[in-house]
Design a protein around this motif. Structure first.
Motif, PDB file in Angstrom:
ATOM      1  N   GLU A   1      -0.793  27.604  16.429  1.00 10.50           N
ATOM      2  CA  GLU A   1      -1.056  26.253  15.928  1.00 10.50           C
ATOM      3  C   GLU A   1      -1.246  26.261  14.417  1.00 10.50           C
TER       4      GLU A   1
ATOM      5  N   SER B   1       2.132  26.518  12.875  1.00 10.46           N
ATOM      6  CA  SER B   1       2.863  25.268  13.038  1.00 10.46           C
ATOM      7  C   SER B   1       2.376  24.203  12.060  1.00 10.46           C
TER       8      SER B   1
ATOM      9  N   GLN C   1       3.401  25.038   8.507  1.00 12.72           N
ATOM     10  CA  GLN C   1       4.824  24.804   8.287  1.00 12.72           C
ATOM     11  C   GLN C   1       5.145  23.317   8.205  1.00 12.72           C
ATOM     12  N   SER C   2       4.439  22.503   8.961  1.00 14.02           N
ATOM     13  CA  SER C   2       4.719  21.071   8.899  1.00 14.02           C
ATOM     14  C   SER C   2       4.232  20.469   7.578  1.00 14.02           C
TER      15      SER C   2
ATOM     16  N   LEU D   1       5.297  30.962  18.195  1.00 11.55           N
ATOM     17  CA  LEU D   1       5.808  30.379  16.958  1.00 11.55           C
ATOM     18  C   LEU D   1       6.914  29.401  17.271  1.00 11.55           C
ATOM     19  N   GLN D   2       6.891  28.290  16.575  1.00 10.67           N
ATOM     20  CA  GLN D   2       7.966  27.327  16.739  1.00 10.67           C
ATOM     21  C   GLN D   2       9.211  27.871  16.073  1.00 10.67           C
TER      22      GLN D   2
ATOM     23  N   ALA E   1       9.382  29.445  12.597  1.00 13.42           N
ATOM     24  CA  ALA E   1       8.065  29.413  11.954  1.00 13.42           C
ATOM     25  C   ALA E   1       8.237  29.179  10.461  1.00 13.42           C
TER      26      ALA E   1
END
Length: 167
Positions: free
Chosen positions: A34, A37, A40-41, A89-90, A93
């Motif tokens: 989280e 994420s 990164q956003s 990881l999305q 990442a």
């Protein structure tokens, strides 16, 4: 918070609630995923040099996953069991190494350290792994591979920090 139960109660009231198991235990790998994420956003709102630094800093989660994978493969652990230790990881990442959790799990299935290295060919980690490959073949220890990954990561991190000073 004085007790783990107190911490769980506080976390339940935040975005980090997804990192709690049904019985209130903190699942640290989920929490770290989280954090990656969210960072990164937010990175897209930063100036260019700061964006590079934060994106690179996020690679620490990929390095942790690589260490988990390398150790799991080296010691022959069950890939499904080892996958539970990965940081979720999305996509990428934000760093360009993989395409999400399936990417990391596929590396767990590689079967040998040379096979993991082969699958990472073309990734940002190929060069440091290749530099350590000969020592690994000679000594059959992950020490030089892990040190090589850390050197790769921290050298670039320092470069990005120094570049930010000049901005």
């Amino acid at each position: 918070c004085k007790t783990p139960a107190d911490l769980a109660q506080v976390l339940r009231q935040t975005h980090a609630a997804i990192a709690l198991s049904r019985d209130g235990e903190v699942r640290f790998q989920v929490l770290r995923g989280e954090i990656a994420s969210i960072a990164q956003s937010l990175v897209r709102y930063l100036p260019r040099d700061a964006r590079r630094l934060v994106s690179w800093y996020n690679r620490r989660f990929e390095i942790e996953n690589l260490k988990t994978i390398l150790r799991s493969v080296r010691y022959g652990l069950d890939p499904r069991r080892a996958a539970r230790s990965l940081i979720p990881l999305q996509s990428n990442a934000g760093t360009g190494a993989g395409t999400g959790r399936g990417y990391w799990e596929a590396l767990l299935e590689a079967g040998s350290i040379p096979a993991v290295m082969e699958q990472l060919r073309g990734s940002p980690y190929a060069a440091p792994l290749e530099q350590a490959a000969e020592r690994y073949r000679q000594e059959q220890t992950l020490f030089h591979i892990e040190v090589g990954l850390y050197l790769f990561y921290f050298r670039r991190l320092v470069q990005l920090i120094e570049a930010l000073k000049g901005s």
